[in-house]
Scaffold this motif. Sequence first.
Motif, mmCIF file in Angstrom:
data_model
loop_
_atom_site.group_PDB
_atom_site.id
_atom_site.type_symbol
_atom_site.label_atom_id
_atom_site.label_comp_id
_atom_site.label_asym_id
_atom_site.label_seq_id
_atom_site.Cartn_x
_atom_site.Cartn_y
_atom_site.Cartn_z
ATOM 1 N N ALA A 99 61.174 -39.758 24.323
ATOM 2 C CA ALA A 99 62.166 -40.831 24.341
ATOM 3 C C ALA A 99 63.532 -40.319 23.899
ATOM 4 O O ALA A 99 64.568 -40.710 24.461
ATOM 5 C CB ALA A 99 61.703 -41.979 23.457
ATOM 6 N N GLY A 100 63.540 -39.453 22.895
ATOM 7 C CA GLY A 100 64.814 -38.883 22.456
ATOM 8 C C GLY A 100 65.490 -38.074 23.536
ATOM 9 O O GLY A 100 66.707 -38.149 23.727
ATOM 10 N N ARG A 101 64.705 -37.273 24.254
ATOM 11 C CA ARG A 101 65.278 -36.466 25.345
ATOM 12 C C ARG A 101 65.756 -37.350 26.490
ATOM 13 O O ARG A 101 66.799 -37.091 27.098
ATOM 14 C CB ARG A 101 64.248 -35.463 25.845
ATOM 15 N N MET A 102 65.000 -38.397 26.796
ATOM 16 C CA MET A 102 65.384 -39.265 27.897
ATOM 17 C C MET A 102 66.629 -40.083 27.567
ATOM 18 O O MET A 102 67.448 -40.367 28.441
ATOM 19 C CB MET A 102 64.225 -40.203 28.245
ATOM 20 N N LEU A 103 66.785 -40.477 26.305
ATOM 21 C CA LEU A 103 67.898 -41.341 25.911
ATOM 22 C C LEU A 103 69.120 -40.569 25.442
ATOM 23 O O LEU A 103 70.115 -41.193 25.069
ATOM 24 C CB LEU A 103 67.447 -42.289 24.803
ATOM 25 N N ALA A 104 69.057 -39.247 25.445
ATOM 26 C CA ALA A 104 70.222 -38.462 25.017
ATOM 27 C C ALA A 104 71.470 -38.769 25.854
ATOM 28 O O ALA A 104 72.561 -38.938 25.301
ATOM 29 C CB ALA A 104 69.892 -36.973 25.067
ATOM 30 N N PRO A 105 71.380 -38.875 27.206
ATOM 31 C CA PRO A 105 72.584 -39.248 27.970
ATOM 32 C C PRO A 105 73.124 -40.614 27.593
ATOM 33 O O PRO A 105 74.343 -40.835 27.588
ATOM 34 C CB PRO A 105 72.102 -39.211 29.431
ATOM 35 N N LEU A 106 72.217 -41.550 27.267
ATOM 36 C CA LEU A 106 72.677 -42.889 26.889
ATOM 37 C C LEU A 106 73.477 -42.853 25.594
ATOM 38 O O LEU A 106 74.432 -43.630 25.426
ATOM 39 C CB LEU A 106 71.466 -43.817 26.746
ATOM 40 N N THR A 107 73.136 -41.947 24.699
ATOM 41 C CA THR A 107 73.903 -41.806 23.465
ATOM 42 C C THR A 107 75.329 -41.354 23.757
ATOM 43 O O THR A 107 76.292 -41.862 23.162
ATOM 44 C CB THR A 107 73.201 -40.802 22.534
ATOM 45 N N ARG A 108 75.473 -40.424 24.684
ATOM 46 C CA ARG A 108 76.817 -39.970 25.052
ATOM 47 C C ARG A 108 77.605 -41.079 25.728
ATOM 48 O O ARG A 108 78.812 -41.235 25.487
ATOM 49 C CB ARG A 108 76.712 -38.744 25.971
ATOM 50 N N ILE A 109 76.948 -41.850 26.571
ATOM 51 C CA ILE A 109 77.631 -42.966 27.237
ATOM 52 C C ILE A 109 78.081 -44.005 26.205
ATOM 53 O O ILE A 109 79.197 -44.543 26.278
ATOM 54 C CB ILE A 109 76.711 -43.593 28.297
ATOM 55 N N THR A 110 77.213 -44.297 25.228
ATOM 56 C CA THR A 110 77.571 -45.258 24.188
ATOM 57 C C THR A 110 78.759 -44.763 23.373
ATOM 58 O O THR A 110 79.671 -45.533 23.043
ATOM 59 C CB THR A 110 76.360 -45.504 23.269
ATOM 60 N N ARG A 111 78.764 -43.470 23.046
ATOM 61 C CA ARG A 111 79.881 -42.907 22.284
ATOM 62 C C ARG A 111 81.189 -43.014 23.070
ATOM 63 O O ARG A 111 82.233 -43.386 22.516
ATOM 64 C CB ARG A 111 79.584 -41.453 21.942
ATOM 65 N N ALA A 112 81.121 -42.726 24.372
ATOM 66 C CA ALA A 112 82.327 -42.831 25.194
ATOM 67 C C ALA A 112 82.788 -44.281 25.315
ATOM 68 O O ALA A 112 83.991 -44.564 25.330
ATOM 69 C CB ALA A 112 82.057 -42.250 26.584
ATOM 70 N N THR A 113 81.843 -45.213 25.387
ATOM 71 C CA THR A 113 82.205 -46.623 25.463
ATOM 72 C C THR A 113 82.927 -47.076 24.202
ATOM 73 O O THR A 113 83.916 -47.816 24.262
ATOM 74 C CB THR A 113 80.941 -47.470 25.685
ATOM 75 N N ARG A 114 82.442 -46.638 23.052
ATOM 76 C CA ARG A 114 83.105 -47.007 21.801
ATOM 77 C C ARG A 114 84.497 -46.400 21.715
ATOM 78 O O ARG A 114 85.437 -47.040 21.217
ATOM 79 C CB ARG A 114 82.240 -46.554 20.630
ATOM 80 N N GLN A 115 84.654 -45.178 22.176
ATOM 81 C CA GLN A 115 85.989 -44.572 22.170
ATOM 82 C C GLN A 115 86.933 -45.333 23.092
ATOM 83 O O GLN A 115 88.105 -45.537 22.759
ATOM 84 C CB GLN A 115 85.897 -43.103 22.588
ATOM 85 N N ALA A 116 86.407 -45.756 24.247
ATOM 86 C CA ALA A 116 87.243 -46.552 25.149
ATOM 87 C C ALA A 116 87.601 -47.890 24.512
ATOM 88 O O ALA A 116 88.724 -48.391 24.674
ATOM 89 C CB ALA A 116 86.515 -46.781 26.478
ATOM 90 N N GLY A 117 86.640 -48.479 23.779
ATOM 91 C CA GLY A 117 86.935 -49.735 23.102
ATOM 92 C C GLY A 117 87.985 -49.577 22.016
ATOM 93 O O GLY A 117 88.720 -50.525 21.710
ATOM 94 N N ASP A 118 88.101 -48.386 21.446
ATOM 95 C CA ASP A 118 89.121 -48.122 20.437
ATOM 96 C C ASP A 118 90.462 -47.751 21.050
ATOM 97 O O ASP A 118 91.417 -47.485 20.301
ATOM 98 C CB ASP A 118 88.656 -46.997 19.501
#
Length: 377
Positions: A99-118
Amino acid sequence: MDRAPGPSVRLKLTLSYAGFLMLAGVLLLAVVWVFLLRYVPEVIQSGTDVPTMGQGGRRPPSPIIAPNRADLEAAFAPKAAAMLVVLLIFGLLGGWILAGRMLAPLTRITRATRQAGDGSLSHRIELEGRGDEFRELADAFDAMLARLEAHVAEQRRFAANASHELRTPLAVTQTLLDVARNDPDRDNGELVERLRVINTRAIDLTEALLLLSRAEQRSFTREHVDLSLIAEEAAETLLPLAERRGITVETSGDIAPTTGSHALLLQLTTNLVHNAIVHNLAGGTVWVTTGVEATTVTLTVDNTGERLTPTLVATIVEPFQRGTGRIHDGHAGVGLGLAIVKRIAEAHDGTLTLTPRPDGGLSVTVRLPGAGARSAR
Protein backbone atom coordinates in the motif's frame (compact mmCIF):
# COMPACT_ATOMS: atom_id res chain seq x y z
CA MET A 1 -14.22 21.57 5.00
CA ASP A 2 -13.63 20.21 8.51
CA ARG A 3 -13.86 16.44 8.67
CA ALA A 4 -13.61 14.02 11.58
CA PRO A 5 -10.33 12.07 11.52
CA GLY A 6 -10.56 8.58 10.09
CA PRO A 7 -8.29 5.69 9.13
CA SER A 8 -5.79 6.37 6.40
CA VAL A 9 -6.13 4.93 2.92
CA ARG A 10 -2.92 2.98 3.48
CA LEU A 11 -4.43 1.29 6.56
CA LYS A 12 -7.63 0.55 4.68
CA LEU A 13 -5.71 -1.02 1.81
CA THR A 14 -3.57 -3.02 4.25
CA LEU A 15 -6.64 -4.42 5.98
CA SER A 16 -8.18 -5.15 2.59
CA TYR A 17 -5.10 -7.05 1.43
CA ALA A 18 -4.87 -9.02 4.71
CA GLY A 19 -8.58 -9.76 4.70
CA PHE A 20 -8.46 -10.97 1.13
CA LEU A 21 -5.48 -13.21 1.94
CA MET A 22 -7.25 -14.62 4.99
CA LEU A 23 -10.36 -15.29 2.91
CA ALA A 24 -8.25 -17.12 0.32
CA GLY A 25 -6.68 -19.23 3.11
CA VAL A 26 -10.06 -20.11 4.58
CA LEU A 27 -11.35 -21.08 1.16
CA LEU A 28 -8.28 -23.26 0.61
CA LEU A 29 -8.88 -25.05 3.92
CA ALA A 30 -12.53 -25.49 3.02
CA VAL A 31 -11.50 -27.08 -0.25
CA VAL A 32 -9.21 -29.49 1.64
CA TRP A 33 -12.08 -30.39 3.94
CA VAL A 34 -14.65 -30.84 1.19
CA PHE A 35 -12.48 -32.87 -1.16
CA LEU A 36 -10.34 -34.81 1.30
CA LEU A 37 -11.34 -35.03 4.93
CA ARG A 38 -15.03 -35.55 4.35
CA TYR A 39 -14.29 -38.83 2.55
CA VAL A 40 -12.40 -40.27 5.52
CA PRO A 41 -14.76 -42.54 7.50
CA GLU A 42 -15.47 -41.65 11.08
CA VAL A 43 -14.64 -45.26 12.25
CA ILE A 44 -12.12 -47.46 10.50
CA GLN A 45 -12.53 -51.22 11.03
CA SER A 46 -9.40 -52.96 12.31
CA GLY A 47 -7.99 -55.58 9.94
CA THR A 48 -5.28 -58.23 10.10
CA ASP A 49 -1.96 -58.48 8.38
CA VAL A 50 -1.00 -61.27 6.08
CA PRO A 51 -0.79 -64.56 8.02
CA THR A 52 2.62 -66.24 8.32
CA MET A 53 3.71 -69.75 9.25
CA GLY A 54 4.60 -70.24 12.89
CA GLN A 55 4.23 -72.82 15.59
CA GLY A 56 1.58 -75.14 14.49
CA GLY A 57 1.90 -73.75 11.01
CA ARG A 58 0.18 -70.33 11.61
CA ARG A 59 0.84 -67.06 13.47
CA PRO A 60 -2.00 -65.10 15.06
CA PRO A 61 -3.08 -62.07 12.96
CA SER A 62 -1.91 -58.57 14.20
CA PRO A 63 -4.30 -55.59 14.02
CA ILE A 64 -3.75 -52.70 11.50
CA ILE A 65 -3.95 -49.19 13.10
CA ALA A 66 -5.35 -46.47 10.65
CA PRO A 67 -6.34 -42.87 11.59
CA ASN A 68 -10.02 -42.09 11.40
CA ARG A 69 -11.66 -38.69 10.74
CA ALA A 70 -11.36 -37.58 14.36
CA ASP A 71 -7.63 -38.28 14.33
CA LEU A 72 -7.14 -36.32 11.09
CA GLU A 73 -9.23 -33.40 12.35
CA ALA A 74 -7.25 -33.32 15.61
CA ALA A 75 -4.00 -33.17 13.65
CA PHE A 76 -5.30 -30.80 10.91
CA ALA A 77 -7.00 -28.11 13.02
CA PRO A 78 -3.91 -26.78 14.90
CA LYS A 79 -1.87 -26.68 11.70
CA ALA A 80 -4.67 -24.84 9.89
CA ALA A 81 -5.00 -22.31 12.71
CA ALA A 82 -1.25 -21.73 12.72
CA MET A 83 -1.29 -21.25 8.95
CA LEU A 84 -4.08 -18.67 9.23
CA VAL A 85 -2.10 -16.74 11.84
CA VAL A 86 0.96 -16.75 9.57
CA LEU A 87 -1.22 -15.60 6.64
CA LEU A 88 -2.64 -12.78 8.76
CA ILE A 89 0.79 -11.52 9.81
CA PHE A 90 2.13 -11.87 6.26
CA GLY A 91 -0.94 -10.11 4.85
CA LEU A 92 -0.65 -7.18 7.26
CA LEU A 93 3.07 -6.65 6.71
CA GLY A 94 2.98 -7.24 2.98
CA GLY A 95 -0.18 -5.18 2.58
CA TRP A 96 1.35 -2.26 4.49
CA ILE A 97 4.44 -2.30 2.27
CA LEU A 98 2.48 -2.72 -0.96
CA ALA A 99 0.00 0.00 0.00
CA GLY A 100 2.85 2.38 0.76
CA ARG A 101 4.45 1.75 -2.62
CA MET A 102 1.15 2.10 -4.44
CA LEU A 103 0.20 5.34 -2.66
CA ALA A 104 3.60 7.01 -2.97
CA PRO A 105 2.53 8.96 -6.12
CA LEU A 106 -0.61 10.11 -4.31
CA THR A 107 1.57 11.60 -1.57
CA ARG A 108 3.44 13.67 -4.14
CA ILE A 109 0.18 14.81 -5.73
CA THR A 110 -1.18 15.82 -2.31
CA ARG A 111 1.99 17.78 -1.54
CA ALA A 112 1.75 19.61 -4.87
CA THR A 113 -1.92 20.36 -4.25
CA ARG A 114 -1.13 21.93 -0.89
CA GLN A 115 1.62 24.04 -2.43
CA ALA A 116 -0.81 25.21 -5.09
CA GLY A 117 -3.32 26.03 -2.37
CA ASP A 118 -0.67 28.18 -0.69
CA GLY A 119 -0.21 30.14 -3.92
CA SER A 120 2.78 28.36 -5.47
CA LEU A 121 1.66 27.55 -9.01
CA SER A 122 5.14 27.02 -10.45
CA HIS A 123 5.58 23.61 -8.78
CA ARG A 124 5.05 20.53 -10.96
CA ILE A 125 4.67 16.88 -9.93
CA GLU A 126 6.45 15.45 -12.99
CA LEU A 127 5.70 11.89 -11.96
CA GLU A 128 8.07 9.47 -13.68
CA GLY A 129 7.30 5.96 -14.87
CA ARG A 130 4.96 4.39 -17.36
CA GLY A 131 1.42 5.54 -17.77
CA ASP A 132 -1.22 4.47 -15.28
CA GLU A 133 -4.07 6.09 -13.37
CA PHE A 134 -1.75 7.96 -10.99
CA ARG A 135 0.44 9.18 -13.85
CA GLU A 136 -2.62 10.37 -15.76
CA LEU A 137 -3.84 12.20 -12.66
CA ALA A 138 -0.43 13.79 -12.12
CA ASP A 139 -0.15 14.85 -15.77
CA ALA A 140 -3.65 16.32 -15.69
CA PHE A 141 -2.80 18.18 -12.48
CA ASP A 142 0.43 19.53 -14.00
CA ALA A 143 -1.50 20.73 -17.04
CA MET A 144 -4.07 22.40 -14.79
CA LEU A 145 -1.31 24.13 -12.83
CA ALA A 146 0.25 25.37 -16.07
CA ARG A 147 -3.07 26.80 -17.23
CA LEU A 148 -3.72 28.39 -13.83
CA GLU A 149 -0.25 29.92 -13.77
CA ALA A 150 -0.70 31.33 -17.26
CA HIS A 151 -4.18 32.61 -16.36
CA VAL A 152 -2.97 34.29 -13.18
CA ALA A 153 -0.06 35.87 -15.04
CA GLU A 154 -2.46 37.10 -17.71
CA GLN A 155 -4.82 38.53 -15.10
CA ARG A 156 -1.98 40.32 -13.35
CA ARG A 157 -0.73 41.70 -16.64
CA PHE A 158 -4.28 42.74 -17.55
CA ALA A 159 -4.80 44.43 -14.17
CA ALA A 160 -1.54 46.34 -14.54
CA ASN A 161 -2.41 47.44 -18.07
CA ALA A 162 -5.97 48.39 -17.08
CA SER A 163 -4.66 50.42 -14.15
CA HIS A 164 -2.24 52.21 -16.46
CA GLU A 165 -4.92 52.88 -19.07
CA LEU A 166 -7.35 54.22 -16.46
CA ARG A 167 -4.69 56.29 -14.71
CA THR A 168 -3.63 58.04 -17.92
CA PRO A 169 -6.91 59.94 -18.59
CA LEU A 170 -7.26 60.74 -14.89
CA ALA A 171 -3.73 62.14 -14.77
CA VAL A 172 -4.31 64.21 -17.90
CA THR A 173 -7.59 65.50 -16.47
CA GLN A 174 -5.83 66.47 -13.24
CA THR A 175 -3.14 68.30 -15.22
CA LEU A 176 -5.68 70.26 -17.26
CA LEU A 177 -7.60 71.23 -14.14
CA ASP A 178 -4.39 72.41 -12.45
CA VAL A 179 -3.54 74.52 -15.52
CA ALA A 180 -7.03 76.07 -15.51
CA ARG A 181 -6.80 76.85 -11.79
CA ASN A 182 -3.36 78.47 -12.12
CA ASP A 183 -4.40 80.50 -15.18
CA PRO A 184 -7.90 81.91 -14.57
CA ASP A 185 -7.72 84.12 -17.69
CA ARG A 186 -7.25 81.10 -19.99
CA ASP A 187 -9.99 80.36 -22.52
CA ASN A 188 -12.03 77.47 -21.08
CA GLY A 189 -13.55 76.38 -24.39
CA GLU A 190 -10.54 74.36 -25.48
CA LEU A 191 -10.13 73.01 -21.94
CA VAL A 192 -13.72 71.79 -21.80
CA GLU A 193 -13.42 70.11 -25.18
CA ARG A 194 -10.24 68.27 -24.20
CA LEU A 195 -11.80 67.20 -20.91
CA ARG A 196 -14.83 65.91 -22.80
CA VAL A 197 -12.63 63.80 -25.09
CA ILE A 198 -10.64 62.41 -22.16
CA ASN A 199 -13.80 61.67 -20.17
CA THR A 200 -15.34 59.91 -23.17
CA ARG A 201 -12.25 57.73 -23.49
CA ALA A 202 -12.40 56.85 -19.78
CA ILE A 203 -16.07 55.91 -20.11
CA ASP A 204 -15.37 53.77 -23.19
CA LEU A 205 -12.57 52.00 -21.37
CA THR A 206 -14.75 51.33 -18.33
CA GLU A 207 -17.57 49.97 -20.47
CA ALA A 208 -15.11 47.76 -22.35
CA LEU A 209 -13.78 46.35 -19.07
CA LEU A 210 -17.32 45.63 -17.87
CA LEU A 211 -18.15 43.94 -21.16
CA LEU A 212 -14.97 41.87 -20.93
CA SER A 213 -15.89 40.76 -17.41
CA ARG A 214 -19.42 39.88 -18.51
CA ALA A 215 -18.10 37.74 -21.37
CA GLU A 216 -15.66 35.91 -19.09
CA GLN A 217 -18.40 35.09 -16.56
CA ARG A 218 -20.79 33.88 -19.31
CA SER A 219 -23.60 35.69 -17.56
CA PHE A 220 -25.92 35.93 -20.54
CA THR A 221 -29.02 34.23 -21.90
CA ARG A 222 -28.64 32.10 -25.00
CA GLU A 223 -30.99 32.50 -27.92
CA HIS A 224 -31.05 31.57 -31.60
CA VAL A 225 -29.21 34.15 -33.71
CA ASP A 226 -28.06 34.44 -37.31
CA LEU A 227 -24.49 35.65 -37.80
CA SER A 228 -25.27 36.87 -41.31
CA LEU A 229 -27.92 39.29 -39.99
CA ILE A 230 -25.59 40.42 -37.22
CA ALA A 231 -22.84 41.04 -39.77
CA GLU A 232 -25.17 43.19 -41.87
CA GLU A 233 -26.26 45.13 -38.78
CA ALA A 234 -22.69 45.82 -37.70
CA ALA A 235 -21.63 46.87 -41.20
CA GLU A 236 -24.60 49.23 -41.50
CA THR A 237 -23.83 50.79 -38.10
CA LEU A 238 -20.19 51.48 -39.05
CA LEU A 239 -20.91 52.52 -42.62
CA PRO A 240 -20.67 56.29 -41.85
CA LEU A 241 -17.20 55.81 -40.37
CA ALA A 242 -16.11 53.81 -43.40
CA GLU A 243 -17.49 56.40 -45.81
CA ARG A 244 -15.61 59.21 -44.07
CA ARG A 245 -12.39 57.27 -44.61
CA GLY A 246 -13.20 56.23 -48.15
CA ILE A 247 -13.29 52.56 -47.19
CA THR A 248 -15.62 50.08 -48.86
CA VAL A 249 -17.39 47.52 -46.68
CA GLU A 250 -18.72 44.42 -48.44
CA THR A 251 -20.87 41.76 -46.74
CA SER A 252 -21.67 38.34 -48.18
CA GLY A 253 -22.11 34.71 -47.22
CA ASP A 254 -24.68 32.18 -46.13
CA ILE A 255 -27.18 32.09 -43.30
CA ALA A 256 -25.17 31.09 -40.23
CA PRO A 257 -27.46 30.03 -37.35
CA THR A 258 -26.01 29.62 -33.87
CA THR A 259 -27.07 30.15 -30.26
CA GLY A 260 -25.79 32.78 -27.88
CA SER A 261 -26.22 36.36 -26.77
CA HIS A 262 -27.35 38.62 -29.60
CA ALA A 263 -25.86 41.67 -27.86
CA LEU A 264 -22.46 40.06 -27.25
CA LEU A 265 -22.23 38.59 -30.76
CA LEU A 266 -23.18 41.96 -32.19
CA GLN A 267 -20.43 43.54 -30.08
CA LEU A 268 -18.00 40.89 -31.35
CA THR A 269 -18.85 41.61 -34.97
CA THR A 270 -18.84 45.36 -34.46
CA ASN A 271 -15.40 45.23 -32.87
CA LEU A 272 -14.04 43.19 -35.77
CA VAL A 273 -15.48 45.49 -38.43
CA HIS A 274 -14.39 48.57 -36.46
CA ASN A 275 -10.83 47.26 -36.20
CA ALA A 276 -10.83 46.40 -39.91
CA ILE A 277 -11.75 50.02 -40.67
CA VAL A 278 -9.42 51.87 -38.28
CA HIS A 279 -6.47 49.56 -39.08
CA ASN A 280 -7.03 50.01 -42.80
CA LEU A 281 -5.47 52.21 -45.42
CA ALA A 282 -7.31 55.17 -46.91
CA GLY A 283 -9.41 53.91 -49.79
CA GLY A 284 -9.13 50.32 -48.66
CA THR A 285 -11.71 47.54 -48.42
CA VAL A 286 -13.29 45.46 -45.69
CA TRP A 287 -14.88 42.08 -46.48
CA VAL A 288 -17.33 40.56 -44.00
CA THR A 289 -18.26 36.95 -44.82
CA THR A 290 -20.32 34.32 -43.02
CA GLY A 291 -20.34 30.60 -43.76
CA VAL A 292 -21.48 27.20 -42.55
CA GLU A 293 -19.24 24.17 -42.06
CA ALA A 294 -19.99 20.67 -40.81
CA THR A 295 -20.76 21.53 -37.19
CA THR A 296 -19.73 25.18 -36.99
CA VAL A 297 -20.57 28.57 -38.41
CA THR A 298 -17.90 31.09 -39.33
CA LEU A 299 -17.59 34.86 -39.40
CA THR A 300 -14.60 36.17 -41.33
CA VAL A 301 -13.52 39.82 -41.53
CA ASP A 302 -10.71 40.68 -43.97
CA ASN A 303 -9.23 44.07 -44.64
CA THR A 304 -6.53 45.69 -46.71
CA GLY A 305 -3.60 47.35 -45.02
CA GLU A 306 0.09 47.13 -44.38
CA ARG A 307 1.88 43.80 -44.30
CA LEU A 308 1.87 42.27 -40.83
CA THR A 309 4.33 39.77 -39.41
CA PRO A 310 3.11 36.60 -37.68
CA THR A 311 4.89 37.78 -34.51
CA LEU A 312 2.87 41.00 -34.42
CA VAL A 313 -0.37 39.20 -35.21
CA ALA A 314 0.22 36.80 -32.30
CA THR A 315 0.36 39.71 -29.83
CA ILE A 316 -2.47 42.02 -30.90
CA VAL A 317 -5.11 39.83 -29.27
CA GLU A 318 -3.64 40.69 -25.87
CA PRO A 319 -5.39 43.52 -24.01
CA PHE A 320 -4.17 47.05 -24.74
CA GLN A 321 -1.96 45.89 -27.62
CA ARG A 322 -2.27 47.98 -30.76
CA GLY A 323 -1.03 47.08 -34.19
CA THR A 324 0.41 49.28 -36.90
CA GLY A 325 -1.34 51.00 -39.76
CA ARG A 326 -4.06 52.56 -37.60
CA ILE A 327 -5.91 55.55 -38.99
CA HIS A 328 -5.48 58.15 -36.30
CA ASP A 329 -8.85 59.78 -35.80
CA GLY A 330 -11.45 59.96 -33.08
CA HIS A 331 -12.16 56.23 -33.30
CA ALA A 332 -8.84 54.89 -32.03
CA GLY A 333 -10.48 52.70 -29.39
CA VAL A 334 -9.10 51.63 -26.04
CA GLY A 335 -7.01 48.61 -27.01
CA LEU A 336 -9.54 46.00 -25.89
CA GLY A 337 -11.32 45.31 -29.18
CA LEU A 338 -9.76 41.96 -30.09
CA ALA A 339 -9.43 40.95 -26.44
CA ILE A 340 -13.20 41.36 -26.08
CA VAL A 341 -13.74 39.45 -29.31
CA LYS A 342 -11.63 36.55 -28.03
CA ARG A 343 -13.46 36.43 -24.68
CA ILE A 344 -16.89 36.54 -26.33
CA ALA A 345 -15.90 33.77 -28.76
CA GLU A 346 -14.62 31.59 -25.91
CA ALA A 347 -17.76 32.28 -23.88
CA HIS A 348 -19.74 30.88 -26.83
CA ASP A 349 -17.46 27.80 -27.06
CA GLY A 350 -15.85 29.22 -30.18
CA THR A 351 -12.38 30.09 -31.40
CA LEU A 352 -10.65 33.17 -32.82
CA THR A 353 -8.02 32.87 -35.55
CA LEU A 354 -5.89 35.74 -36.90
CA THR A 355 -3.91 35.35 -40.11
CA PRO A 356 -1.89 38.03 -41.93
CA ARG A 357 -2.96 38.43 -45.55
CA PRO A 358 -0.20 38.00 -48.17
CA ASP A 359 -1.11 41.30 -49.86
CA GLY A 360 -1.31 43.20 -46.58
CA GLY A 361 -3.93 43.51 -43.92
CA LEU A 362 -5.45 40.93 -41.63
CA SER A 363 -7.92 38.07 -41.86
CA VAL A 364 -9.87 37.32 -38.67
CA THR A 365 -12.09 34.23 -38.42
CA VAL A 366 -14.47 33.39 -35.61
CA ARG A 367 -15.82 29.83 -35.45
CA LEU A 368 -18.85 29.10 -33.30
CA PRO A 369 -20.84 25.89 -32.82
CA GLY A 370 -23.81 25.72 -35.16
CA ALA A 371 -27.30 25.74 -33.73
CA GLY A 372 -27.72 22.02 -34.55
CA ALA A 373 -24.35 21.07 -33.08
CA ARG A 374 -25.06 22.90 -29.83
CA SER A 375 -28.47 21.29 -29.53
CA ALA A 376 -26.92 17.86 -29.99
CA ARG A 377 -24.34 18.70 -27.32
